[in-house]
Design a protein around this motif. Structure first.
Motif, PDB file in Angstrom:
ATOM      1  N   SER A 342       0.840  -1.196   0.000  1.00  0.00           N
ATOM      2  CA  SER A 342       0.000   0.000   0.000  1.00  0.00           C
ATOM      3  C   SER A 342       0.874   1.244   0.000  1.00  0.00           C
ATOM      4  O   SER A 342       1.906   1.296   0.687  1.00  0.00           O
ATOM      5  N   GLY A 343       0.473   2.210  -0.793  1.00  0.00           N
ATOM      6  CA  GLY A 343       1.197   3.479  -0.853  1.00  0.00           C
ATOM      7  C   GLY A 343       0.234   4.614  -1.138  1.00  0.00           C
ATOM      8  O   GLY A 343      -0.973   4.402  -1.284  1.00  0.00           O
ATOM      9  N   ALA A 384       3.385  -1.714  -7.481  1.00  0.00           N
ATOM     10  CA  ALA A 384       4.197  -2.840  -7.006  1.00  0.00           C
ATOM     11  C   ALA A 384       5.454  -2.998  -7.852  1.00  0.00           C
ATOM     12  O   ALA A 384       6.546  -3.271  -7.325  1.00  0.00           O
ATOM     13  N   GLU A 385       5.309  -2.799  -9.151  1.00  0.00           N
ATOM     14  CA  GLU A 385       6.475  -2.921 -10.042  1.00  0.00           C
ATOM     15  C   GLU A 385       7.508  -1.849  -9.723  1.00  0.00           C
ATOM     16  O   GLU A 385       8.709  -2.115  -9.665  1.00  0.00           O
ATOM     17  N   ARG A 386       7.047  -0.622  -9.473  1.00  0.00           N
ATOM     18  CA  ARG A 386       7.976   0.479  -9.184  1.00  0.00           C
ATOM     19  C   ARG A 386       8.662   0.288  -7.830  1.00  0.00           C
ATOM     20  O   ARG A 386       9.859   0.525  -7.694  1.00  0.00           O
ATOM     21  N   GLY A 408       5.289  -0.440 -20.809  1.00  0.00           N
ATOM     22  CA  GLY A 408       6.394  -1.379 -20.953  1.00  0.00           C
ATOM     23  C   GLY A 408       6.314  -2.587 -20.044  1.00  0.00           C
ATOM     24  O   GLY A 408       7.216  -3.437 -20.059  1.00  0.00           O
ATOM     25  N   CYS A 409       5.253  -2.704 -19.250  1.00  0.00           N
ATOM     26  CA  CYS A 409       5.091  -3.847 -18.338  1.00  0.00           C
ATOM     27  C   CYS A 409       4.035  -4.808 -18.887  1.00  0.00           C
ATOM     28  O   CYS A 409       2.964  -4.371 -19.332  1.00  0.00           O
ATOM     29  N   HIS A 410       4.357  -6.084 -18.822  1.00  0.00           N
ATOM     30  CA  HIS A 410       3.409  -7.109 -19.272  1.00  0.00           C
ATOM     31  C   HIS A 410       2.524  -7.524 -18.104  1.00  0.00           C
ATOM     32  O   HIS A 410       3.012  -7.864 -17.029  1.00  0.00           O
ATOM     33  N   ILE A 411       1.209  -7.498 -18.306  1.00  0.00           N
ATOM     34  CA  ILE A 411       0.245  -7.881 -17.265  1.00  0.00           C
ATOM     35  C   ILE A 411      -0.645  -8.992 -17.806  1.00  0.00           C
ATOM     36  O   ILE A 411      -1.258  -8.855 -18.864  1.00  0.00           O
ATOM     37  N   ARG A 412      -0.691 -10.087 -17.057  1.00  0.00           N
ATOM     38  CA  ARG A 412      -1.606 -11.189 -17.393  1.00  0.00           C
ATOM     39  C   ARG A 412      -2.932 -10.977 -16.675  1.00  0.00           C
ATOM     40  O   ARG A 412      -2.957 -10.674 -15.492  1.00  0.00           O
TER      41      ARG A 412
END
Length: 425
Positions: A342-343, A384-386, A408-412
């Motif tokens: 959480s942010g 979360a990626e950052r 640029g991020c792959h999300i399923r």
């Protein structure tokens, strides 16, 4: 003091019930391979009341074909039984069973100091199987007598795969018919939960109400809770609010507890009884991890069933509960942790951690056809990626399946029911 005549009456009745179950069809549970009947260690199975601990142990014993004796200490006629009377129990069991080399002690947490008795039997080469609905089954001073001499298996209510097996639903075929039946089964699982004895939504509600009542009564006695009315009100509040970020100070004020320490103790008691599960916030600071815990129900059957249960938010909560239970089952076997992130710019429902390294970030949403809801969940994955550098990003939904690229991020994006079965992931 319970006399041997009453012990014989109770244990003989229990023996007949177990014999009547000998031909019962029992499907394999995920925890079954962990129960090692060849081990010289005590095999201890814990989990929420009604999740199938007794059936799992009986299945293992019956399949091995060993001679065993059984005693269920949750019988109200055995209430107050002391540890110094366990030898009387053993004597009566020998009388009604003859010789045996395996002893199954069910709901043994009701007898304080049982570990001393079990340790003595282990030294005599008896195989001891113990089951209980208390996470602290092996806690306290007497537990040191079984240190290194026990193996604990934690059992949960049925997973979706086990739910399908119990209803003979095909979990492998990729035909349209099989897919439809799996989706129907998942909709039932979402509302009924995974308690083996509850077969329908209505039955599940009645079963869960009785189970919570029984567990609260046992917990109050075991934990020495004096403010029973306030404790039960807090429990009802939490189960109707989960997922819930616990703030003991707020709970203490709301329910009139003398201190936030009392509220924290009561939460620990509910977790110890397996009604609630807690996950910590992802943070390098232990203080934050320990004080910002998010609580979930152990099973969707324990959650609120009013109108809000079918709203988008209610469905999200139920899906999240199923996802967490699945993650805990799989991650604990691999020594991994499950936390939430959480942010200021958002939240990610679950991050799977190996130490401080995040392996996977997961969001859950029942419906991402709403653009705002979709953006919110994707924003959480990007957060979360950052913050963690994790690139394995997964968005679980009720029905959707696609792969997308965002910045640029792959999300399923996958249906929860497929993910639970490991299909097409």
């Amino acid at each position: 003091m319970i006399d041997k005549g009453l012990l014989e009456l109770v244990l003989s009745g229990q023996k007949k019930k177990i014999e009547n179950r000998a031909g019962e069809r029992l499907f394999c549970r995920s925890g079954e391979p962990q129960v090692d009947l060849d081990s010289p260690q005590a095999q201890v199975v814990t989990g929420v009341r009604g999740c199938g601990k007794t059936s799992l142990c009986l299945k293992a014993l019956h399949e091995r074909g060993v001679r065993f004796a059984y005693a269920d200490f949750s019988d109200e006629r055995l209430a107050g039984l002391r540890s110094d009377q366990l030898n009387d129990v053993l004597e009566v069991l020998y009388k009604i069973n003859g010789d045996f080399s395996f002893l199954f002690l069910d709901e043994i947490q009701t007898v304080e100091g049982w570990e001393l008795f079990a340790n003595r039997l282990l030294r005599k080469r008896m195989h001891v199987i113990a089951a209980g609905s208390d996470a602290g089954l092996l806690s306290g001073k007497s537990a040191t007598h079984l240190t290194g001499r026990n193996k604990v298996t934690e059992l949960f209510p049925m997973s979706f795969r086990e739910f399908c097996m119990a209803r003979e639903v095909d979990t492998e075929s990729r035909t349209a018919k099989a897919e439809a039946f799996r989706r129907t089964a998942f909709d039932q699982y979402l509302m009924c939960g995974g308690f083996p004895e509850a077969r329908s939504a209505g039955e599940s509600r009645r079963y869960a109400a009785g189970l919570v009542s029984d567990v609260l009564r046992e917990t109050e006695e075991r934990c020495g809770i004096s403010c029973t009315a306030a404790f039960e009100s807090m429990t009802e509040h939490l189960l109707s609010s989960v997922p819930y970020t616990a703030v003991p100070k707020d709970l203490a004020g709301k329910f009139g507890f003398r201190s936030e320490h009392t509220a924290r103790k009561y939460i620990d008691c509910l977790k110890g009884s397996y009604l609630l599960t807690g996950i910590q916030k992802y943070s390098p600071e232990s203080r934050i991890r320990l004080t910002q815990e998010k609580l979930y129900a152990a099973d969707t059957a324990l959650m609120a069933t009013g109108e809000n249960a079918l709203s988008a938010a209610g469905m999200d909560q139920r899906l999240g509960t199923i996802v967490l239970a699945h993650l805990i089952r799989s991650c604990r076997a691999e020594g991994l942790d499950v936390r939430y992130l959480s942010g200021r710019s958002g939240e990610c429902g679950f991050v799977v951690c190996s130490g401080s390294n995040v392996r996977e970030a997961i969001q859950v949403s029942s419906d991402i056809s709403d653009k705002a809801a979709r953006r919110l969940k994707i924003r959480g994955l990007m957060l979360a990626e950052r913050q963690t550098g994790c690139t394995d990003l997964l968005l679980l939904t009720h029905h959707n399946r696609e792969d997308i690229e965002v910045s640029g991020c792959h999300i399923r994006i996958r249906p929860v029911y497929e993910w639970c079965l490991g299909l097409g992931i």
